[in-house]
Design an enzyme around this catalytic site. Structure first.
Site, short mmCIF file in Angstrom:
data_model
loop_
_atom_site.label_atom_id
_atom_site.label_comp_id
_atom_site.label_asym_id
_atom_site.label_seq_id
_atom_site.Cartn_x
_atom_site.Cartn_y
_atom_site.Cartn_z
N HIS A 1 -5.02 6.87 -2.74
CA HIS A 1 -6.45 6.54 -2.72
C HIS A 1 -7.30 7.77 -2.35
CE1 HIS A 1 -6.36 1.86 -2.27
NE2 HIS A 1 -6.57 2.23 -3.51
N ASN B 1 0.82 -1.22 0.00
CA ASN B 1 0.00 0.00 0.00
C ASN B 1 0.85 1.27 0.00
OD1 ASN B 1 -2.87 -0.89 0.24
ND2 ASN B 1 -1.97 -2.02 1.95
N1 LIG Z 1 -7.09 -6.09 -6.17
C1 LIG Z 1 -5.92 -5.51 -6.07
O1 LIG Z 1 -5.01 -6.00 -5.38
C2 LIG Z 1 -5.67 -4.24 -6.83
C3 LIG Z 1 -4.36 -3.75 -6.95
C4 LIG Z 1 -4.16 -2.60 -7.71
C5 LIG Z 1 -5.23 -1.97 -8.34
N2 LIG Z 1 -6.49 -2.45 -8.18
C6 LIG Z 1 -7.64 -1.81 -8.83
O2 LIG Z 1 -7.45 -1.88 -10.24
C7 LIG Z 1 -8.18 -0.83 -10.86
C8 LIG Z 1 -7.31 -0.15 -11.88
O3 LIG Z 1 -6.95 -1.09 -12.87
P1 LIG Z 1 -6.73 -0.66 -14.40
O4 LIG Z 1 -5.83 0.51 -14.45
O5 LIG Z 1 -6.39 -1.87 -15.17
O6 LIG Z 1 -8.18 -0.09 -14.75
P2 LIG Z 1 -9.27 -0.51 -15.83
O7 LIG Z 1 -9.67 -1.90 -15.68
O8 LIG Z 1 -10.33 0.53 -15.76
O9 LIG Z 1 -8.46 -0.40 -17.22
C9 LIG Z 1 -8.00 0.85 -17.66
C10 LIG Z 1 -8.50 1.12 -19.09
O10 LIG Z 1 -7.79 0.28 -19.99
C11 LIG Z 1 -8.72 -0.40 -20.84
N3 LIG Z 1 -8.10 -1.66 -21.22
C12 LIG Z 1 -7.76 -2.70 -20.43
N4 LIG Z 1 -7.11 -3.63 -21.14
C13 LIG Z 1 -7.05 -3.18 -22.41
C14 LIG Z 1 -6.47 -3.68 -23.60
N5 LIG Z 1 -5.79 -4.84 -23.63
N6 LIG Z 1 -6.58 -2.95 -24.74
C15 LIG Z 1 -7.22 -1.75 -24.71
N7 LIG Z 1 -7.76 -1.21 -23.62
C16 LIG Z 1 -7.67 -1.92 -22.47
C17 LIG Z 1 -9.96 -0.53 -19.99
O11 LIG Z 1 -11.09 -0.74 -20.77
C18 LIG Z 1 -9.98 0.83 -19.30
O12 LIG Z 1 -10.52 1.80 -20.16
C19 LIG Z 1 -8.61 0.11 -9.74
O13 LIG Z 1 -9.97 -0.08 -9.47
C20 LIG Z 1 -7.78 -0.35 -8.55
O14 LIG Z 1 -8.42 -0.07 -7.33
C21 LIG Z 1 -6.71 -3.58 -7.45
#
Ligand SMILES: NC(=O)c1ccc[n+]([C@@H]2O[C@H](COP(=O)([O-])OP(=O)(O)OC[C@H]3O[C@@H](n4cnc5c(N)ncnc54)[C@H](O)[C@@H]3O)[C@@H](O)[C@H]2O)c1
Ligand SMILES: [Zn+2]
Length: 353
Positions: free
Chosen positions: A244, A237
């Protein structure tokens, strides 16, 4: 006794082309089961066809499409997933495949983990951020009442399959978001990775598989040592207490800040706090500052009280005190450090011009 237990093979992660992986074998093990693939609008467009045309077992799969973006990681959308699964007659022995970024893997994992008290799910991360962070480690969740990941479970996917082919359609800005979490992994655990990452000029092209793999390894190592975040896992974190709060602050505004971008800002401010409250030396701090400023704009809310209030909701807090992670040097991070408002204010104000 823990309410949740993790299996021996927890966090099974397989690398490489999906068609050469155990994914197909796993699908065959579920040949009698109903299968659903969860995507958002973008992964529907760029990633779904490959999956459906490469794996016969998915020919009849239910496809559930979510609107893209963090605004979808909410209870209402989750309820729609449950509705679809219910209407399609999904039961305990059926399978959900999360094909997407962290929004899809977080929400899909959460939806699966409590639907009929838990059905099996598989993660196929398609964004860099989901590959190096969100899809591994067993945390699932949704945002609630303006707070990030307020509702969630610890629940492991059956497996996570990492196929870097999906990154070919990822927009540049999303590479940067994943890069922020990779920087975090390096800062808390690996000075060599830090040097390699900060030597990259162009994030998408120069990041090689080896750096991405090392990032995933760091996450796995930390999580396996403390799956339920009783102690050491909290170091993951780093950058997130402030990150956050900034992400939540802008969540419903006209200028939302993505998770990765907010984390990058959090990394800078929490590194600054590490210099003033812990032993991070000035040279290392300046290197961190240069790296963050090179790739990210500093969008920092003026309303320090609102940010502090949001930080009060952080899950790592104890006894109503804000607890934060601090670097003692690059590669070494301490969790559970108390943060007083006065110390926070002094550092935060230096970023308000
Ligand atoms: N569970 C955990 O341990 C953990 C750790 C870190 C982050 N998170 C969470 O993850 C989220 C952020 O993840 P993110 O940045 O992947 O967000 P996201 O899933 O919203 O993806 C970001 C953007 O990229 C696009 N996208 C994804 N893959 C693609 C591809 N191959 N080609 C084209 N576009 C693509 C998506 O449609 C979106 O518009 C947050 O909600 C965060 O809180 C969770
Ligand atoms: Zn994060």
């Amino acid at each position: 006794m823990n309410a949740v237990s993790f299996s021996e093979h927890a966090f099974s992660v397989e690398w490489g082309p999906l068609e050469a992986s155990k994914f197909n074998t796993l699908l065959h093990a579920f040949s009698e089961a109903k299968k659903a693939v969860l995507v958002d609008e973008n992964t529907q467009e760029y990633c779904l066809e490959f999956l459906l045309t490469s794996f016969e077992a998915l020919a009849d799969a239910e496809v559930i499409v979510l609107p893209a973006g963090e605004q979808s990681k909410v209870l209402e959308i989750c309820a729609q997933v449950w509705e679809t699964l219910t209407e399609a007659g999904f039961g305990r022995h059926d399978l959900l495949i999360n094909l997407g970024g962290g929004m899809v893997t977080d929400l899909g994992g959460f939806a699966a983990s409590i639907f009929k008290r838990g059905i099996t799910f598989i993660n196929i991360p398609t964004s860099l951020l989901a590959i190096v962070d969100a899809s591994i480690g067993g945390k699932t969740g949704i945002n609630f009442a303006s707070y990030k990941n307020q509702i969630g479970t610890f629940s492991e996917p059956k497996a996570t399959f990492i196929d870097l082919r999906f990154l070919s359609t990822l927009p540049h800005v999303e590479w940067k978001n994943g890069f922020a979490e990779l920087l975090k992994h390096a800062l808390i655990a690996d000075p060599d990775l830090w040097l390699k990452l900060t030597a990259c000029q162009e994030i998408s092209e120069e990041l090689n598989q080896q750096m991405i793999r090392r990032g995933v390894e760091i996450k796995q190592e930390v999580v396996l040592a403390d799956p339920l975040e009783k102690g050491k896992r909290k170091v993951l974190n780093f950058g997130h207490t402030i990150g956050h709060a900034i992400e939540s602050y802008y969540l419903h505004s006209d200028t939302p800040v993505s998770h990765g971008h907010a984390v990058a800002i959090g990394l800078l401010l929490e590194s600054h706090l590490s210099m003033t409250l812990s032993s991070l030396n000035q040279n290392e701090f300046l290197a961190i500052e240069r790296a963050i400023k090179k790739h990210f704009t500093l969008q920092i809310p003026r309303d320090i009280n609102a940010i502090w209030e949001l930080m009060q909701q952080d899950k790592k807090n104890q006894n109503n005190e804000v607890r934060i992670c601090l670097l003692s040097r690059i590669g070494v991070c301490q969790h559970d450090q108390k943060l007083a408002f006065e110390d926070f204010e002094r550092v935060y104000n230096t970023y308000l011009v």
